[in-house]
Design a protein around this motif. Structure first.
Motif, mmCIF file in Angstrom:
data_model
loop_
_atom_site.group_PDB
_atom_site.id
_atom_site.type_symbol
_atom_site.label_atom_id
_atom_site.label_comp_id
_atom_site.label_asym_id
_atom_site.label_seq_id
_atom_site.Cartn_x
_atom_site.Cartn_y
_atom_site.Cartn_z
ATOM 1 N N TRP A 1 0.849 -1.181 0.000
ATOM 2 C CA TRP A 1 0.000 0.000 0.000
ATOM 3 C C TRP A 1 0.898 1.249 0.000
ATOM 4 C CZ3 TRP A 1 -4.358 -0.913 -2.083
ATOM 5 C CH2 TRP A 1 -5.035 -2.100 -1.846
ATOM 6 N N SER A 2 0.717 2.175 0.914
ATOM 7 C CA SER A 2 1.423 3.459 0.800
ATOM 8 C C SER A 2 2.890 3.423 1.193
ATOM 9 C CB SER A 2 0.695 4.527 1.622
ATOM 10 O OG SER A 2 -0.492 4.919 0.970
ATOM 11 N N MET A 3 3.419 2.281 1.659
ATOM 12 C CA MET A 3 4.873 2.211 1.812
ATOM 13 C C MET A 3 5.554 2.530 0.486
ATOM 14 S SD MET A 3 5.977 -0.839 4.426
ATOM 15 C CE MET A 3 5.719 -2.179 3.256
ATOM 16 N N ALA A 4 4.863 2.253 -0.618
ATOM 17 C CA ALA A 4 5.414 2.527 -1.945
ATOM 18 C C ALA A 4 5.744 4.002 -2.135
ATOM 19 C CB ALA A 4 4.436 2.071 -3.021
ATOM 20 N N LYS A 5 5.037 4.879 -1.449
ATOM 21 C CA LYS A 5 5.321 6.317 -1.555
ATOM 22 C C LYS A 5 6.781 6.611 -1.208
ATOM 23 C CE LYS A 5 0.711 8.244 -0.473
ATOM 24 N NZ LYS A 5 -0.143 7.046 -0.567
#
Length: 418
Positions: free
Chosen positions: A101-105
């Motif tokens: 999920w937003s760890m990709a940011k």
């Protein structure tokens, strides 16, 4: 220094740590205990807590707290580049993928630093309009730094742009989002900010952001067991959705713990890592976590006081890569995941309901259709379903981990100390 180094390596050899792996750096002994900084080769070298001057009971306590939440799929604790311990839920192991999920940011934000290092982007304070023509409107003064610090002032509707995830063209959606307030004034966690990184990176390099991420960072640190999701149009999802394992995610954490250096190669400048790990926002309230947190350049701040400075890459439903640079510690936790196959979103029959009702309604309806066999979300025996998309189901949705977040951070601080 030569004698110290030989003595340190001897200690490591006697503990069985150095087999097949040469430490990249040997630091001065602290409190009489040698500190060797390792980098993983194809596999992580393992060490006992005692060998790295830590208390196994404290690490066990951290793991116990993490697994009070039944959503936890796996956790792992690393010290000095060595795997000190890991634990997995029944049915999962070190090879099981989770989704970021937003760890990709945090991953894709690192590419901005690399582009600055290479002269493709001049500065974090450049206006986005310098690189994106469609920003030459009311958005003309928004800077890259404001995008990364979540202070762009772009519109933030009640659904928080989760509509974008259900669209076929996420970038087309992001391009149409206008200004709501003056940039630099208010922190708003806006996925559109992060999706725009896909276009900024493409405009300055001519290469898709997922290929850039693989070539410029992931392949260099051995993070190769990975799925980099794209939308239905083939655009990389730079605000979410990288599938990998606990051990693999932790390589990215170690890169930041080591100031952007990997075994002698400066992949990201230490200046950019320093700027990333500088407190910009603090006292940020959360609807899920009982803690006031901070934020900087697409990383969250877990703790910032005299006890420890810990930053984390964070993802929806409870995905975390915690990094404590001063103690050279990485702690990673992901939640239960059932891959749907592929790396490009394909909505199948769900495309006919992706515009119906609220986000929660669509998720519930999709789960119902899956449960009665009309569609297949969680994949057949080959891991392939009718719908291909990152998806976290009820069994991977955190509750206790959020409620106990402060206690878990305290436990992490304690586990990182001799």
């Amino acid at each position: 220094m030569k004698n110290l180094k030989l003595g340190v390596i001897s200690i490591a050899l006697s503990a069985g740590l150095a087999t097949g792996l040469v430490p990249a750096d040997v630091a001065e002994a602290t409190d009489g205990v040698a500190k060797i900084k390792y980098y993983p080769a194809e596999d992580w070298q393992q060490a006992t807590a005692e060998a790295v001057n830590l208390d196994q009971k404290k690490i066990d306590h951290l793991f116990d707290l993490s697994f009070k939440d039944s959503a936890t799929q796996g956790v792992a604790f690393f010290k000095n580049g060595l795997l000190v311990g890991e634990r997995y839920a029944e049915g999962y192991d070190e090879n099981s993928h989770g989704t970021s999920w937003s760890m990709a940011k945090s991953f894709y934000a690192a590419l901005i630093g690399v582009s600055i290092d290479r002269g493709e982007i001049e500065s974090l304070d450049d206006p986005v309009s310098k690189y994106l023509d469609y920003f030459k409107d009311a958005r003309r003064d928004i800077t890259i730094r404001q995008i990364l610090n979540m202070t762009s002032g772009l519109e933030m509707p009640s659904h928080e742009h989760e509509e974008m995830f259900f669209s076929s063209d996420h970038l087309a959606y992001a391009k149409e989002v206008g200004v709501e307030q003056k940039a630099g004034q208010v922190f708003e966690y806006n996925n559109v900010n992060s999706m725009l990184l896909a276009d900024i990176l493409f405009q300055v390099t001519g290469v898709a952001a997922d290929k850039l991420l693989a070539d410029r960072i992931l392949n260099k640190i051995g993070l190769t067991d990975v799925v980099l999701w794209q939308d239905s149009e083939g655009t990389p999802l730079t605000y979410c959705c990288i599938d990998s394992t606990v051990r693999q995610y932790s390589r990215f954490g170690l890169l930041f713990a080591r100031n952007g250096n990997w075994n002698g190669e400066q992949i990201i400048s230490s200046d950019y890592v320093d700027e990333t790990f500088t407190k910009v926002w603090d006292s940020l309230n959360s609807t899920t976590i009982n803690q006031n947190r901070g934020y900087s350049l697409h990383w969250w701040i877990s703790n910032h006081d005299e006890r420890a400075i810990i930053f984390n890459a964070s993802g929806k439903f409870g995905q975390y890569i915690f990094v404590d640079r001063s103690n050279d510690v990485v702690f990673t936790r992901i939640t239960k995941y059932h891959p749907t196959g592929g790396s490009k979103q394909e909505w199948g029959a769900l495309k006919y309901i992706n515009w119906l009702g609220s986000i929660d309604f669509r998720i519930s309806l999709a789960a119902f259709l899956d449960s009665v066999g009309i569609i297949t979300l969680q994949g057949n025996e080959d891991g392939v379903g009718d719908v291909k998309t990152p998806a976290t189901f009820e069994d991977g949705t955190s509750d206790e981990f959020y409620k106990n977040y402060n206690t878990i951070i305290d436990a992490l601080i304690e586990a990182s100390r001799p």
